[in-house]
Enzyme design. Structure first.
Site, PDB file in Angstrom:
ATOM      1  N   ASN A   1       0.860  -1.190   0.000  1.00 13.26           N
ATOM      2  CA  ASN A   1       0.000   0.000   0.000  1.00 13.26           C
ATOM      3  C   ASN A   1       0.896   1.240   0.000  1.00 13.26           C
ATOM      4  OD1 ASN A   1      -1.384   2.296   1.149  1.00 13.26           O
ATOM      5  ND2 ASN A   1      -3.053   0.927   1.679  1.00 13.26           N
TER       6      ASN A   1
ATOM      7  N   ASP B   1      -1.436  -3.666   9.631  1.00 10.69           N
ATOM      8  CA  ASP B   1      -2.803  -4.001   9.241  1.00 10.69           C
ATOM      9  C   ASP B   1      -3.701  -2.970   9.892  1.00 10.69           C
ATOM     10  OD1 ASP B   1      -4.347  -5.977   7.646  1.00 10.69           O
ATOM     11  OD2 ASP B   1      -5.519  -6.013   9.496  1.00 10.69           O
TER      12      ASP B   1
ATOM     13  N   PHE C   1      -4.957   8.985   2.014  1.00 10.34           N
ATOM     14  CA  PHE C   1      -5.324   7.883   1.121  1.00 10.34           C
ATOM     15  C   PHE C   1      -6.560   7.205   1.705  1.00 10.34           C
ATOM     16  CE2 PHE C   1      -2.549   5.939   4.267  1.00 10.34           C
ATOM     17  CZ  PHE C   1      -3.046   4.662   4.464  1.00 10.34           C
TER      18      PHE C   1
ATOM     19  N   LYS D   1      -2.386  15.218  10.096  1.00  9.95           N
ATOM     20  CA  LYS D   1      -2.770  13.799  10.223  1.00  9.95           C
ATOM     21  C   LYS D   1      -1.788  13.085  11.146  1.00  9.95           C
ATOM     22  CE  LYS D   1      -3.736   9.440   7.886  1.00  9.95           C
ATOM     23  NZ  LYS D   1      -3.803   8.632   6.670  1.00  9.95           N
TER      24      LYS D   1
END
Ligand code: ITT
Length: 199
Positions: A9, A72, A155, A178
């Site tokens: 990712n 994860d 994202f 963020k």
């Protein structure tokens, strides 16, 4: 110290590299070809461990004995009975893109006539050291999701997520803002304490 990220990712790779600038952070796909990993765990930490072990095994077969880090993560939304949780990457279907997942969530919220709902992100980080020892850490970010997207920073679900204490989505807010709230950064800070001990 060099660590290998067991993720494909790009959003995660970008955030982890940016935060751990003092470490050499390399996605596993720089060393070997990307491959599918079946994430059949029932928790974020189980899935993080599954990914880290799979990548460690493949790298060892190619002669690389490295420290592996995996992530994860996912989002849980109150109005959706706290779904999609560990199924966040597959919410919009098998092989769904980040946009497919986001659109599906907006659709589900609208179908329930919910314009805003409490939500939180979870991240589990797994570390496997060079002696096969496994460690996990977690982090959370609380806030709300809304049924309309704003901005294109971050994202995944970021364009519909407003962190608690803010009035704009992570699609609009700066990456640095963020970082201050991020589930992933909280888990990475705890992971760094472990990495420092391995050093
Ligand atoms: P890897 O398994 O290769 O690491 P993945 O995208 O499949 O990549 P996950 O299984 O952990 O990763 O799924 C995470 C999902 O949650 C994915 O759909 C992300 O878009 C979403 N997600 C996690 N952290 C996020 C964040 O910080 N911002 C936005 N979306 C996030």
């Amino acid at each position: 110290m060099r660590v290998i990220l067991a993720t494909s990712n790009r959003g995660k790779v970008r955030e982890i590299k940016e935060f751990w600038r003092d470490l050499e952070v390399i996605p596993y796909t720089d060393l070997i070809d990307a491959f599918e990993i079946e994430e059949n765990g029932l928790t974020f930490s189980e899935n993080a461990i599954i990914k880290a072990k799979a990548v460690r095994k493949s790298l060892l077969e190619k002669g690389f004995n490295e420290i592996i880090i995996s992530d994860d993560s996912g989002i849980s939304v109150e109005a959706l009975s706290w779904a999609p949780n560990i199924y966040s990457a597959r919410y919009g279907g098998v092989n769904a893109s980040g946009d497919d997942n986001l659109n599906k969530m907006i659709k589900e919220l609208k179908a329930k006539n919910v314009s805003q709902s409490r939500a939180y992100y979870t991240a589990a980080i797994a570390i496997i050291d060079k002696n096969e020892k496994v460690y996990t850490t977690h982090g959370w970010m609380h806030g709300d999701v809304i049924d309309e997207r704003f901005g294109d920073k971050g994202f995944g679900y970021d364009p519909i997520f407003i962190p608690k204490g803010e009035s704009q989505t992570l699609g609009v807010l700066d990456d640095k803002i963020k970082e201050g709230y991020s589930h992933r950064i909280k888990a990475l800070k705890l992971a760094k304490i472990i990495l420092d001990k391995l050093h």
